[in-house]
Design a protein around this motif. Structure first.
Motif, PDB file in Angstrom:
ATOM      1  N   PRO A 478      42.206   3.635 -28.578  1.00  0.00           N
ATOM      2  CA  PRO A 478      41.936   3.205 -29.957  1.00  0.00           C
ATOM      3  C   PRO A 478      41.393   1.780 -30.031  1.00  0.00           C
ATOM      4  O   PRO A 478      40.633   1.462 -30.937  1.00  0.00           O
ATOM      5  N   VAL A 479      41.813   0.926 -29.107  1.00  0.00           N
ATOM      6  CA  VAL A 479      41.216  -0.410 -28.998  1.00  0.00           C
ATOM      7  C   VAL A 479      41.074  -0.723 -27.513  1.00  0.00           C
ATOM      8  O   VAL A 479      41.601  -0.012 -26.667  1.00  0.00           O
ATOM      9  N   ASP A 480      40.355  -1.845 -27.208  1.00  0.00           N
ATOM     10  CA  ASP A 480      40.165  -2.209 -25.802  1.00  0.00           C
ATOM     11  C   ASP A 480      41.313  -3.064 -25.264  1.00  0.00           C
ATOM     12  O   ASP A 480      41.704  -2.919 -24.112  1.00  0.00           O
ATOM     13  N   VAL A 481      41.800  -3.985 -26.101  1.00  0.00           N
ATOM     14  CA  VAL A 481      42.798  -4.946 -25.620  1.00  0.00           C
ATOM     15  C   VAL A 481      43.925  -5.095 -26.630  1.00  0.00           C
ATOM     16  O   VAL A 481      43.692  -5.122 -27.844  1.00  0.00           O
ATOM     17  N   HIS A 482      45.128  -5.188 -26.100  1.00  0.00           N
ATOM     18  CA  HIS A 482      46.322  -5.405 -26.918  1.00  0.00           C
ATOM     19  C   HIS A 482      46.793  -6.834 -26.607  1.00  0.00           C
ATOM     20  O   HIS A 482      47.102  -7.142 -25.463  1.00  0.00           O
ATOM     21  N   VAL A 483      46.812  -7.688 -27.619  1.00  0.00           N
ATOM     22  CA  VAL A 483      47.210  -9.079 -27.400  1.00  0.00           C
ATOM     23  C   VAL A 483      48.602  -9.294 -27.989  1.00  0.00           C
ATOM     24  O   VAL A 483      48.855  -8.938 -29.153  1.00  0.00           O
ATOM     25  N   VAL A 484      49.512  -9.821 -27.146  1.00  0.00           N
ATOM     26  CA  VAL A 484      50.886 -10.026 -27.589  1.00  0.00           C
ATOM     27  C   VAL A 484      51.240 -11.498 -27.436  1.00  0.00           C
ATOM     28  O   VAL A 484      51.027 -12.070 -26.372  1.00  0.00           O
ATOM     29  N   GLY A 485      51.768 -12.086 -28.498  1.00  0.00           N
ATOM     30  CA  GLY A 485      52.257 -13.466 -28.421  1.00  0.00           C
ATOM     31  C   GLY A 485      53.776 -13.457 -28.454  1.00  0.00           C
ATOM     32  O   GLY A 485      54.376 -12.939 -29.384  1.00  0.00           O
ATOM     33  N   ILE A 486      54.416 -13.980 -27.410  1.00  0.00           N
ATOM     34  CA  ILE A 486      55.877 -13.969 -27.316  1.00  0.00           C
ATOM     35  C   ILE A 486      56.358 -15.410 -27.318  1.00  0.00           C
ATOM     36  O   ILE A 486      55.998 -16.175 -26.423  1.00  0.00           O
ATOM     37  N   GLY A 487      57.188 -15.768 -28.303  1.00  0.00           N
ATOM     38  CA  GLY A 487      57.726 -17.120 -28.316  1.00  0.00           C
ATOM     39  C   GLY A 487      57.550 -17.762 -29.676  1.00  0.00           C
ATOM     40  O   GLY A 487      56.753 -17.283 -30.510  1.00  0.00           O
ATOM     41  N   LYS A 488      58.292 -18.836 -29.882  1.00  0.00           N
ATOM     42  CA  LYS A 488      58.310 -19.445 -31.208  1.00  0.00           C
ATOM     43  C   LYS A 488      57.407 -20.685 -31.275  1.00  0.00           C
ATOM     44  O   LYS A 488      57.149 -21.229 -32.338  1.00  0.00           O
ATOM     45  N   ALA A 489      56.965 -21.160 -30.101  1.00  0.00           N
ATOM     46  CA  ALA A 489      56.146 -22.381 -30.091  1.00  0.00           C
ATOM     47  C   ALA A 489      54.699 -22.059 -30.430  1.00  0.00           C
ATOM     48  O   ALA A 489      54.414 -21.431 -31.439  1.00  0.00           O
ATOM     49  N   GLU A 490      53.794 -22.490 -29.562  1.00  0.00           N
ATOM     50  CA  GLU A 490      52.374 -22.275 -29.897  1.00  0.00           C
ATOM     51  C   GLU A 490      51.905 -20.850 -29.605  1.00  0.00           C
ATOM     52  O   GLU A 490      50.751 -20.522 -29.899  1.00  0.00           O
ATOM     53  N   GLN A 491      52.771 -20.039 -28.954  1.00  0.00           N
ATOM     54  CA  GLN A 491      52.284 -18.727 -28.488  1.00  0.00           C
ATOM     55  C   GLN A 491      51.580 -17.910 -29.569  1.00  0.00           C
ATOM     56  O   GLN A 491      50.484 -17.409 -29.326  1.00  0.00           O
ATOM     57  N   PRO A 492      52.192 -17.727 -30.768  1.00  0.00           N
ATOM     58  CA  PRO A 492      51.516 -16.912 -31.778  1.00  0.00           C
ATOM     59  C   PRO A 492      50.125 -17.441 -32.120  1.00  0.00           C
ATOM     60  O   PRO A 492      49.171 -16.662 -32.261  1.00  0.00           O
ATOM     61  N   ALA A 493      49.997 -18.741 -32.237  1.00  0.00           N
ATOM     62  CA  ALA A 493      48.700 -19.305 -32.612  1.00  0.00           C
ATOM     63  C   ALA A 493      47.679 -19.089 -31.496  1.00  0.00           C
ATOM     64  O   ALA A 493      46.515 -18.759 -31.747  1.00  0.00           O
ATOM     65  N   VAL A 494      48.113 -19.249 -30.245  1.00  0.00           N
ATOM     66  CA  VAL A 494      47.187 -19.043 -29.119  1.00  0.00           C
ATOM     67  C   VAL A 494      46.790 -17.566 -29.035  1.00  0.00           C
ATOM     68  O   VAL A 494      45.618 -17.232 -28.809  1.00  0.00           O
ATOM     69  N   ALA A 495      47.780 -16.699 -29.228  1.00  0.00           N
ATOM     70  CA  ALA A 495      47.473 -15.262 -29.206  1.00  0.00           C
ATOM     71  C   ALA A 495      46.424 -14.943 -30.265  1.00  0.00           C
ATOM     72  O   ALA A 495      45.452 -14.220 -30.008  1.00  0.00           O
TER      73      ALA A 495
END
Ligand code: ATP
Ligand code: MG
Length: 574
Positions: A478-495
């Motif tokens: 259904p898509v090519d890549v699944h991006v997961v951000g784990i963590g409360k710091a910058e991870q979500p923004a980087v993801a």
């Protein structure tokens, strides 16, 4: 970009209670499909993408062989199906309904009639042919045993195409074009498949092959020769039969007292005690079944098979089509059928057929039509003559190939495609002629070719999963890549940023941007959903590192964050 925070998706931790096969279990748990009624499913956003991806591959390859897409309704008037005979022939498989005026309609199970009429309506000259037309459309069949989720639905999506040619050579060309297109389609879908000879069933006509996707849960059984390239659905398999013998050369038939021998095993033992060394394979087992015809008529049929084999009901059914095979239990209504002691000699008023393993002149130990009695040296062509030969015996691994005599292997599979040379069956029914070069009418010859589009989604899942979830091939994911951000710091923004960059590079991206979900759940969902590549932004980010995961191999690479987009693009395009 698809965002998990808003995607219409709920994954399930538990297997659905009614799921017997992995594809059904996983497609439901991963939120691709939902059951509405037996054999009737809805498709959720990820599932719709799967359907679209499979359809796209199918359409591209059909267009590439010059077939043109049309679209028929599913709701159809009865009349064309009456002309072809299939209004009754389809029996209980057909969904029939009436409009407010009481006119009969059906929901199309397949569309030969309509395509034939469409070509008849538009074309009239030999110069118009050949033509190949197809549709990707919803079909309806009231399957006796809807099972395994969308693998055998009562509503399902099929690509059906039809070829129209002036002569047999043209029809062969159209058939070969489809065969090659099917090979490309199933290769692109990442399916393992076998091409096997098939009986043509309801369609009639001559050459016919099925594309089967091997899987232990498959409903079709096929044989494959260990030495030549012969492969066939067991329904259609031709075994090497023994040579006919001279009936006159066999000893005379003898009736023996064989009390308490209602089974082959007990019979072999008692015959041995009486000095008759008869192996089970030389006994003739006569099995009574009930045939039900589409018009509702029923008739008992006795089938003779070598005693060491069972009757394969599916194989028998394929060979007595359109009759249905039901079990027979009304022995008291047929006094000539002595349960456990039936023999073909002197059997009157009931149709008797043999499997092709029972050859002319062969001698058998079989029932003597009297309780507690059997006969030996009962010879076909001397002591009995069957009214027909119907392949019905179970086929076994090691049986000799009908083509070269080498042992056959047996496998199970799911039918994902079927190609038929219909010949003139439908053209005759609808008088589909075009004017030839000499202005004389030429009867058109046809082919019909199906692919189970919704079934293919399940077949891919059936062949491509592990205990944790689905594992989609790139071509249909259904898509090519699944991006997961784990963590409360910058991870979500980087993801978020990486997902945007990947999308900028032309990839289709699913971003897990859910804030209230634990890392464990996010990973479990990623494995369940089956996207081939994921990028995980986790603890390593502190050191400028992220993970690139391959769902198929399980391989995890640690990559500098500013190189991961390039690395993911390379992997997806590889
Ligand atoms: P089967 O033997 O599995 O019932 P069929 O031989 O009746 O299939 P066809 O008439 O050859 O099916 O239909 C063409 C294709 O449509 C099949 O090869 C299969 O992939 C798909 N198909 C048929 N029946 C179903 C169904 N009930 N659900 C999903 N797909 C189906
Ligand atoms: Mg078929």
């Amino acid at each position: 970009m698809l965002r998990m925070s808003t995607l219409f998706l709920r994954t399930l931790r538990e297997d659905p209670a009614d799921a017997e096969v992995p594809s059904h279990r996983l497609l439901v748990r991963a939120g691709y499909v939902r059951r509405v009624a037996p054999g009737i499913y809805s498709w959720l956003p990820l599932g719709v993408r799967m359907l679209q991806n499979v359809s796209r591959v199918v359409r591209e390859e059909m267009d590439a062989i010059g077939a043109q897409e049309v679209l028929f309704p599913a709701l159809l008037p009865k009349e064309p199906y009456e002309v072809s005979g299939r209004w009754t022939e389809y029996g209980d498989l057909l969904f029939r309904l009436q409009d407010r005026r009481g006119n009969d309609y059906l929901l199309g199970p397949t569309h030969e009639e309509l395509f034939t009429l469409m070509v008849k309506g538009e074309y009239s000259s030999y110069k118009d042919l050949p033509v190949m037309l197809y549709q990707v459309q919803t079909k309806y069949r009231d399957e006796a045993r809807p099972r395994a989720g969308v693998l055998r639905g009562r509503e399902f999506v099929m690509k059906d195409s039809y070829s129209f040619d002036l002569d047999d050579a043209g029809q062969q060309r159209s058939y070969d074009l489809h065969r090659e297109a099917y090979v490309r389609i199933f290769e692109r879908l990442g399916l393992d498949y076998r091409i096997v000879s098939a009986v043509s069933g309801a369609m009639g006509g001559s050459a016919s092959e099925e594309f089967l996707a091997p899987a232990p849960t498959g409903e079709d059984t096929f044989v494959q020769c260990t030495s030549c390239d012969y492969a066939a659905n067991t329904e259609a398999v031709q075994l090497r039969a023994a040579d006919p013998q001279d009936p006159a050369a066999q000893p005379a038939m003898q009736v023996l007292d064989t009390p308490d021998t209602p089974t082959i095993e007990t019979l072999v033992a008692v015959l041995a005690e009486q000095g008759h060394d008869v192996p089970a394979a030389a006994t003739l087992k006569n099995v009574v079944v009930l045939l039900r015809y589409p018009d509702g008529k029923v008739e008992p049929l006795v089938v003779g098979v070598p005693g060491d084999r069972e009757v394969d009901v599916k194989r028998l059914e394929a060979n007595v089509h359109p009759a249905e095979v039901l079990s027979f239990d009304t022995f008291d209504e047929h006094p000539q059928l002595v349960k456990g002691y039936i023999g073909p000699q002197g059997l009157e008023g009931i149709r008797y057929v043999v499997d092709p393993l029972v050859v002319e002149g062969s001698a058998w130990a079989t029932g003597a039509n009297e309780p507690g009695k059997h006969a030996v040296d009962v010879v076909m062509g001397r002591d009995f003559t069957p009214s027909g030969v119907v392949p019905a015996a179970e086929v076994r691994a090691g049986d000799p190939c009908g083509r070269c005599g080498s042992p056959l292997e047996i496998g199970r599979g799911m039918e994902i495609g079927h190609i038929f040379q219909l010949g003139r069956k439908f053209a005759d029914a609808f008088s589909l002629d075009v004017l030839g070069p000499d202005s004389k009418p030429v009867r058109v010859t046809m082919g019909s070719y199906g692919i189970g589009v919704s079934r293919a989604v399940a077949a891919i899942a059936e062949q491509s999963h592990d205990e944790k979830g689905l594992v989609w091939p790139r071509s249909v994911s259904p898509v090519d890549v699944h991006v997961v951000g784990i963590g409360k710091a910058e991870q979500p923004a980087v993801a978020e940023r990486l997902a945007g960059e990947l999308e900028g590079r032309g990839l289709r991206v699913l971003l897990d941007d859910r804030r209230k979900v634990s890392p464990g759940v996010a990973f479990k969902d990623a494995e369940l959903l089956g996207i081939p590549t994921s990028v995980v932004v986790g603890k390593g980010l502190a050191d400028g590192l992220v993970e690139l995961k391959d769902r198929r191999s399980g391989e995890v690479r640690t990559v500098p964050v500013d190189e991961v987009v390039e690395a993911a693009v390379r992997e997806v395009l590889a």
